[in-house]
Design a protein around this motif. Structure first.
Motif, PDB file in Angstrom:
ATOM      1  N   ILE A  34       0.840  -1.203   0.000  1.00 53.65           N
ATOM      2  CA  ILE A  34       0.000   0.000   0.000  1.00 53.65           C
ATOM      3  C   ILE A  34       0.876   1.254   0.000  1.00 53.65           C
ATOM      4  O   ILE A  34       0.610   2.224  -0.721  1.00 53.65           O
ATOM      5  CB  ILE A  34      -0.950  -0.007   1.219  1.00 53.65           C
ATOM      6  CG1 ILE A  34      -1.972  -1.145   1.082  1.00 53.65           C
ATOM      7  CG2 ILE A  34      -1.663   1.336   1.365  1.00 53.65           C
ATOM      8  CD1 ILE A  34      -2.828  -1.357   2.318  1.00 53.65           C
ATOM      9  N   LYS A  35       1.934   1.204   0.800  1.00 50.74           N
ATOM     10  CA  LYS A  35       2.849   2.350   0.889  1.00 50.74           C
ATOM     11  C   LYS A  35       3.519   2.629  -0.451  1.00 50.74           C
ATOM     12  O   LYS A  35       3.763   3.788  -0.825  1.00 50.74           O
ATOM     13  CB  LYS A  35       3.904   2.076   1.961  1.00 50.74           C
ATOM     14  CG  LYS A  35       4.765   3.288   2.303  1.00 50.74           C
ATOM     15  CD  LYS A  35       5.706   2.973   3.458  1.00 50.74           C
ATOM     16  CE  LYS A  35       6.547   4.200   3.815  1.00 50.74           C
ATOM     17  NZ  LYS A  35       7.469   3.913   4.956  1.00 50.74           N
ATOM     18  N   LYS A  36       3.795   1.567  -1.200  1.00 53.33           N
ATOM     19  CA  LYS A  36       4.422   1.726  -2.521  1.00 53.33           C
ATOM     20  C   LYS A  36       3.429   2.230  -3.561  1.00 53.33           C
ATOM     21  O   LYS A  36       3.817   2.588  -4.674  1.00 53.33           O
ATOM     22  CB  LYS A  36       4.993   0.385  -2.991  1.00 53.33           C
ATOM     23  CG  LYS A  36       6.211  -0.081  -2.217  1.00 53.33           C
ATOM     24  CD  LYS A  36       6.647  -1.464  -2.700  1.00 53.33           C
ATOM     25  CE  LYS A  36       7.808  -1.998  -1.890  1.00 53.33           C
ATOM     26  NZ  LYS A  36       8.169  -3.387  -2.289  1.00 53.33           N
ATOM     27  N   GLY A  37       2.140   2.228  -3.203  1.00 53.98           N
ATOM     28  CA  GLY A  37       1.116   2.680  -4.138  1.00 53.98           C
ATOM     29  C   GLY A  37       0.814   1.678  -5.228  1.00 53.98           C
ATOM     30  O   GLY A  37       0.395   2.048  -6.330  1.00 53.98           O
ATOM     31  N   ASP A  41      -5.330  -4.037  -8.357  1.00 52.60           N
ATOM     32  CA  ASP A  41      -5.572  -5.219  -9.189  1.00 52.60           C
ATOM     33  C   ASP A  41      -4.308  -6.039  -9.418  1.00 52.60           C
ATOM     34  O   ASP A  41      -4.349  -7.071 -10.087  1.00 52.60           O
ATOM     35  CB  ASP A  41      -6.147  -4.796 -10.555  1.00 52.60           C
ATOM     36  CG  ASP A  41      -7.547  -4.214 -10.416  1.00 52.60           C
ATOM     37  OD1 ASP A  41      -8.282  -4.683  -9.522  1.00 52.60           O
ATOM     38  OD2 ASP A  41      -7.890  -3.292 -11.182  1.00 52.60           O
ATOM     39  N   ASP A  42      -3.200  -5.559  -8.883  1.00 53.06           N
ATOM     40  CA  ASP A  42      -1.936  -6.279  -9.048  1.00 53.06           C
ATOM     41  C   ASP A  42      -2.012  -7.627  -8.324  1.00 53.06           C
ATOM     42  O   ASP A  42      -2.491  -7.699  -7.186  1.00 53.06           O
ATOM     43  CB  ASP A  42      -0.789  -5.442  -8.468  1.00 53.06           C
ATOM     44  CG  ASP A  42       0.566  -6.045  -8.776  1.00 53.06           C
ATOM     45  OD1 ASP A  42       0.949  -7.013  -8.089  1.00 53.06           O
ATOM     46  OD2 ASP A  42       1.232  -5.548  -9.699  1.00 53.06           O
ATOM     47  N   PRO A  43      -1.570  -8.710  -8.952  1.00 49.48           N
ATOM     48  CA  PRO A  43      -1.648 -10.045  -8.332  1.00 49.48           C
ATOM     49  C   PRO A  43      -0.998 -10.123  -6.950  1.00 49.48           C
ATOM     50  O   PRO A  43      -1.506 -10.807  -6.060  1.00 49.48           O
ATOM     51  CB  PRO A  43      -0.915 -10.943  -9.337  1.00 49.48           C
ATOM     52  CG  PRO A  43      -1.077 -10.245 -10.648  1.00 49.48           C
ATOM     53  CD  PRO A  43      -1.050  -8.785 -10.333  1.00 49.48           C
ATOM     54  N   SER A  44       0.115  -9.419  -6.759  1.00 49.73           N
ATOM     55  CA  SER A  44       0.795  -9.468  -5.459  1.00 49.73           C
ATOM     56  C   SER A  44      -0.053  -8.807  -4.378  1.00 49.73           C
ATOM     57  O   SER A  44      -0.103  -9.279  -3.238  1.00 49.73           O
ATOM     58  CB  SER A  44       2.169  -8.797  -5.541  1.00 49.73           C
ATOM     59  OG  SER A  44       2.047  -7.443  -5.908  1.00 49.73           O
TER      60      SER A  44
END
Length: 384
Positions: A34-37, A41-44
């Protein structure tokens, strides 16, 4: 009886105060994403969020079950966990509470099984509870057999059953064994809990709402039948090879008692060969292992109840490889260095002297015996 209440089915949260927000969640990875923005929808992100949501769902359902148990006359005892139980250390060879405040059965060094919840009924039944958000329950069905076997071994005076709690839309529920009771809840969301965790200016929480009832007990209070995991495993290995007339004692292997242990352990170790003998069969590369390295032979019980031969090569204390066959193709798998199998193979290697050395011919005989037995059993009428 055990019928789902509207409050559980509809995921009503009015009676659990702020309890859900008092739990500690494993959110380090999720919060870093979340911090990385990272895109939602990204699988990770989806993988990390689903894992977190599963944690929240388990805690939510546990809170609801506490209150359900208090009001349901059919339930006589309910095992506490999380912040509801006293601060007891994790005992070996019994049910207790782990460092993560979960209900576990463990040896001195390894957890054997973890249970989401557990309770007793007035019909002398012991229910273990599984709650999950996964849509396909195949892996869950596989775990059930091991957990049921363990509980039957340590609680022989109870009828062991399971309560499975799923979200609407889960598939495969009709394939659960007859000892399972299945409940479905509405779709669950952990959005509110994540919002609270990510808030910098957090609201003041209501105090923890704990249930005071004579029904509530600590895990270690349940009296169980003595069971030693590695001692029993060693006894099986010794006994299965004790009859010198046969390569393995099939009559011993197929007894109800030993097959219950097979459900728990999943595999029995029966001897070993050398890499030199197995090089071509396992398609081992030149110099991959020492030619005198042991290849431990195991009898693995598949979900279909078929027992097949698999092989383990352990090069160091934590370095273990499993070799199995999928449609005649060799499959190599590195085992978890901190998993129970690594410890099992290390233990059994110390037990097995040269009398446990097998030949290729003997292994082929074992395969033939197992295949013939499974064929006979599969042709019998299904009595379940």
């Amino acid at each position: 009886m055990l019928e789902i209440s509207p409050a559980i089915k509809n995921l009503e949260k009015e009676d659990i105060a702020d309890n859900l927000l008092h739990y500690v969640y494993n959110t380090k990875h999720l919060l870093s994403l979340i911090k990385k923005g990272i895109d939602l929808d990204d699988p990770s992100y989806l993988s990390s969020y689903r894992s977190f949501e599963g944690e929240v769902y388990e805690n939510f359902i546990y809170e609801k079950l506490l209150r359900y148990a208090e009001e349901n006359d059919y339930i006589t005892k309910f095992v506490l966990k999380g912040f509801h139980q006293g601060k007891c250390k994790a005992y070996a060879n019994t049910l207790s509470i782990s460092e993560k405040e979960q209900i576990v059965y463990r040896t001195k060094s390894r957890e054997i099984s973890e249970f989401d919840a557990m309770f007793l009924t007035k019909n002398n039944e012991l229910y273990f509870v599984e709650m999950t958000l996964v849509k396909s329950v195949l892996k869950l069905r596989r775990r059930l057999r091991k957990k049921k076997a363990l509980l039957e071994i340590i609680f022989p005076n109870y009828t062991i059953k399971s309560l499975i709690i799923l979200n609407e839309g889960a598939t495969g529920a009709k394939q659960f064994p007859s000892y399972c009771k299945v409940w479905f809840t509405k779709e669950f969301s952990a959005a509110e809990v994540l919002e609270y965790i990510t808030k910098l200016d957090k609201q003041k929480l209501l105090p923890k709402d704990k249930i005071n009832s004579k029904k509530m007990i600590e895990a270690h209070m349940l009296k169980l039948h003595p069971f030693r995991y590695y001692n029993t495993m060693s006894w099986i290995t010794k006994t299965i090879r004790a009859n010198k007339k046969y390569v393995i004692d099939m009559n011993f292997l197929m007894t109800e008692k030993v097959q219950r242990y097979h459900d728990l352990y999943n595999k029995f170790y029966v001897g070993f060969l050398t890499v030199k003998e197995m090089k071509n069969i396992l398609h081992l590369k030149e110099g991959e292992y020492s030619e005198e390295q042991r290849v431990v032979v195991a009898l693995e019980k598949k979900h279909s109840d078929e027992i097949v031969v698999t092989y383990y090569i352990q090069t160091t204390r934590k370095n273990l490889y499993l070799y199995s066959f999928n449609d005649a193709k060799v499959v190599k798998e590195k085992k978890d260095p901190y998993g129970i199998t690594v410890t099992e193979v290390f233990h059994i290697n110390k037990l097995m002297n040269e009398s446990y050395l097998l030949s290729i011919s003997q292994v082929n005989t074992i395969k033939k015996l197992l295949k013939e037995r499974f064929k006979r059993e599969s042709q019998k009428p299904n009595e379940k």
